[in-house]
Design an enzyme around this catalytic site. Structure first.
Site, PDB file in Angstrom:
ATOM      1  N   LYS A 124      -3.407   5.310   0.418  1.00 51.09           N
ATOM      2  CA  LYS A 124      -2.723   4.617   1.503  1.00 51.09           C
ATOM      3  C   LYS A 124      -2.463   5.604   2.643  1.00 51.09           C
ATOM      4  O   LYS A 124      -3.403   6.032   3.297  1.00 51.09           O
ATOM      5  CB  LYS A 124      -1.464   3.930   0.968  1.00 51.09           C
ATOM      6  CG  LYS A 124      -1.823   2.805  -0.016  1.00 51.09           C
ATOM      7  CD  LYS A 124      -0.679   1.901  -0.388  1.00 51.09           C
ATOM      8  CE  LYS A 124      -1.183   0.651  -1.079  1.00 51.09           C
ATOM      9  NZ  LYS A 124      -1.023   0.665  -2.543  1.00 51.09           N
ATOM     10  N   SER A 146       6.053  -3.663  -1.354  1.00 56.39           N
ATOM     11  CA  SER A 146       4.875  -3.861  -0.509  1.00 56.39           C
ATOM     12  C   SER A 146       4.840  -5.206   0.206  1.00 56.39           C
ATOM     13  O   SER A 146       4.257  -5.313   1.274  1.00 56.39           O
ATOM     14  CB  SER A 146       3.614  -3.679  -1.336  1.00 56.39           C
ATOM     15  OG  SER A 146       3.615  -4.557  -2.442  1.00 56.39           O
ATOM     16  N   HIS A 205       3.866   3.105  -1.032  1.00 56.12           N
ATOM     17  CA  HIS A 205       4.049   2.661   0.353  1.00 56.12           C
ATOM     18  C   HIS A 205       5.087   3.505   1.090  1.00 56.12           C
ATOM     19  O   HIS A 205       5.718   3.035   2.035  1.00 56.12           O
ATOM     20  CB  HIS A 205       4.449   1.181   0.405  1.00 56.12           C
ATOM     21  CG  HIS A 205       3.312   0.248   0.132  1.00 56.12           C
ATOM     22  ND1 HIS A 205       2.362  -0.081   1.079  1.00 56.12           N
ATOM     23  CD2 HIS A 205       2.948  -0.415  -0.986  1.00 56.12           C
ATOM     24  CE1 HIS A 205       1.475  -0.913   0.562  1.00 56.12           C
ATOM     25  NE2 HIS A 205       1.803  -1.130  -0.700  1.00 56.12           N
TER      26      HIS A 205
HETATM   27  C1  PLP Z   1      -1.475   0.238  -3.830  1.00 56.53           C
HETATM   28  C2  PLP Z   1      -0.472   0.452  -4.871  1.00 56.53           C
HETATM   29  C3  PLP Z   1      -0.824   0.988  -6.116  1.00 56.53           C
HETATM   30  C4  PLP Z   1      -2.258   1.261  -6.489  1.00 56.53           C
HETATM   31  O1  PLP Z   1      -2.741   2.392  -5.860  1.00 56.53           O
HETATM   32  P1  PLP Z   1      -4.258   2.837  -6.123  1.00 56.53           P
HETATM   33  O2  PLP Z   1      -4.243   4.308  -5.996  1.00 56.53           O
HETATM   34  O3  PLP Z   1      -5.081   2.138  -5.096  1.00 56.53           O
HETATM   35  O4  PLP Z   1      -4.601   2.388  -7.511  1.00 56.53           O
HETATM   36  C5  PLP Z   1       0.177   1.235  -7.030  1.00 56.53           C
HETATM   37  N1  PLP Z   1       1.465   0.948  -6.754  1.00 56.53           N
HETATM   38  C6  PLP Z   1       1.852   0.419  -5.583  1.00 56.53           C
HETATM   39  C7  PLP Z   1       3.298   0.140  -5.319  1.00 56.53           C
HETATM   40  C8  PLP Z   1       0.889   0.148  -4.607  1.00 56.53           C
HETATM   41  O5  PLP Z   1       1.256  -0.403  -3.454  1.00 56.53           O
END
Ligand code: PLP
Length: 415
Positions: free
Chosen positions: A249, A190, A218
């Site tokens: 996301k 990320s 991502h």
């Molecule tokens: C954003 C993210 C999460 C968390 O996701 P949520 O559903 O908002 O808890 C977990 N792992 C990675 C790699 C992320 O970028």
């Protein structure tokens, strides 16, 4: 009174320390739906300002898509607002099972289990499938939620240097005696926007009889030819034992996550994963929204293709303007500024120019690696990107960093 003045002072001092270090995080209030353009109130009490958002995880531009909103409304009407129960008591609807089946089909796995979030998926998966006789070997740059999940598991923990396959192999040899070996990485990382080398990793896991877990938060929906994810990009669909991902996301952006993979491992999560057993799952309205997202992208790569075109334009524009970027081809495009204060000043000036992009600095990224992390969306039209690029160039000129190397920028502004 337990919460004495002394106690209060202690916390006030700690918070002051965070402020003094320049690390205090402030929320910016958005007074509109999440989109390519948003209405922002910042600082608090200021008049609303319309800005181009170039730092959301809204990769496919689906967060406020009319069809997703409509489906969510219909879900609300047909399945109600809340479940008032965890899954195994009376908290499972037909649409939860339907979504699990759709995700399994999309990711090309054997089975899927929903979680309230990907943070919860990662918190639950390790202790559900591993014991103290096993080992977890993770990339050193994995997401915080994976680190927390590993902390909750009694298996031995080890790491390998970021994307360093020789080092991973060393660690796989070192732990040859363990009952199970699980290798853990993000599909797309990320902060830097680079990808795990899943083809090489799968080959190594085959050779040393290890399982592999990839967090695709991502990636899901847009990486790979049809948006299945990093495993599609590297030609290893069906060979990843566990995928965890989020619906918060690219896949609509509301909330929710899942563990998807080998059916026995998913079943172990259903029996043992604590965030699944002890926390409500995704609300019906969100499930209905994600189902619509799957409809929109399952057999139609149009949005992920647009994202690819937008990303290529954005990377090329910034590169030609003379910014220092992190290499890669994902929609995460970090503009490197190295100095924390410069990153903050740059972000503020961008905002004044009508572009919303946040500065990242220690401890979110390593010291002297401060940056503006930009993220491209299929929701951006070309004119958004052109305007944003013009703003970046204007601010870049102001700080005289265009065409400058990393070394030159650090000489001007310090680490
Ligand atoms: C954003 C993210 C999460 C968390 O996701 P949520 O559903 O908002 O808890 C977990 N792992 C990675 C790699 C992320 O970028």
């Amino acid at each position: 009174m337990a919460y004495s003045d002394e106690t209060r002072n202690m916390y006030e001092n700690t918070l002051q320390g965070i402020k003094d270090a320049g690390l205090f995080k402030m929320e910016r209030y958005i007074n509109s739906p999440q989109s390519a353009e948003i209405l922002v109130e910042f600082p608090e009490g200021s008049p609303l300002k319309k800005v181009i958002n170039i730092c959301a995880n809204n990769y496919l531009g689906l967060s406020s898509h009319p069809e997703v909103i409509k489906a969510a409304h219909e879900g609300l009407d047909s399945r109600g607002y809340g479940m008032s129960s965890v899954r195994f008591i009376c908290g499972t609807q037909d649409i939860h099972k339907e979504l699990e089946a759709r995700i399994t089909e999309f990711l090309g796995t054997e089975d899927t289990i929903l979680f309230p979030s990907c943070m919860d998926a990662n918190a639950g998966v390790f202790e559900a499938i591993l014991t103290k006789d096993d080992v977890m070997i993770s990339d050193r740059l994995v997401h915080a939620s994976l680190i927390d999940g590993m902390r909750l598991c009694s298996a031995v923990q080890d790491t390998y240097k970021h994307n360093d396959m020789a080092h991973l192999e060393e660690k796989l040899k070192l732990h040859a005696d363990k009952r199970q070996k699980l290798v853990i990485c993000d599909g797309v990382f990320s902060m830097d926007g680079d990808t795990a080398k899943l083809d090489e990793m799968v080959a190594l896991c085959d050779k040393y009889h290890a399982m592999i877990l990839v967090d695709e938060s991502h990636s899901s929906g847009f990486i790979g030819k049809t948006g299945r994810g990093t495993h599609e990009k590297y030609g290893v669909m069906g060979k990843i034992d566990i995928i965890t991902t989020t619906f918060g996301k690219g896949l609509g952006g509301a909330s929710g996550g899942c563990v998807s993979g080998r059916k026995e491992l998913v079943e172990m999560c259903r029996q043992k994963a604590r965030p699944y057993l002890f926390s409500n799952t995704i609300a019906p309205v969100v499930v209905a929204g994600v189902l619509k997202v799957m409809d929109l992208i399952m057999h139609n790569p149009e949005r992920r293709n647009k994202l690819e075109t937008n990303t290529a334009f954005w990377r090329k524009g910034l590169t030609e303007a003379g910014f220092v970027l992190k290499d890669g081809d994902t929609p995460i495009v970090p503009v490197m500024l190295f100095n924390a204060k410069l990153a903050q000043d740059f972000s503020r000036d961008l905002y004044n120019e009508g572009v919303y992009a946040i500065g990242f600095f220690f401890p979110v990224v390593p010291q002297s690696q401060a940056r503006i992390r930009t993220q491209v969306s299929a929701g951006h039209e070309m004119h958004h990107l052109e305007e944003a690029l013009a703003a970046f160039i204007k601010v870049g000129k102001k700080y005289n960093i265009l065409g400058k190397t990393k070394q030159e920028i650090i000489e001007m502004y310090g680490m």
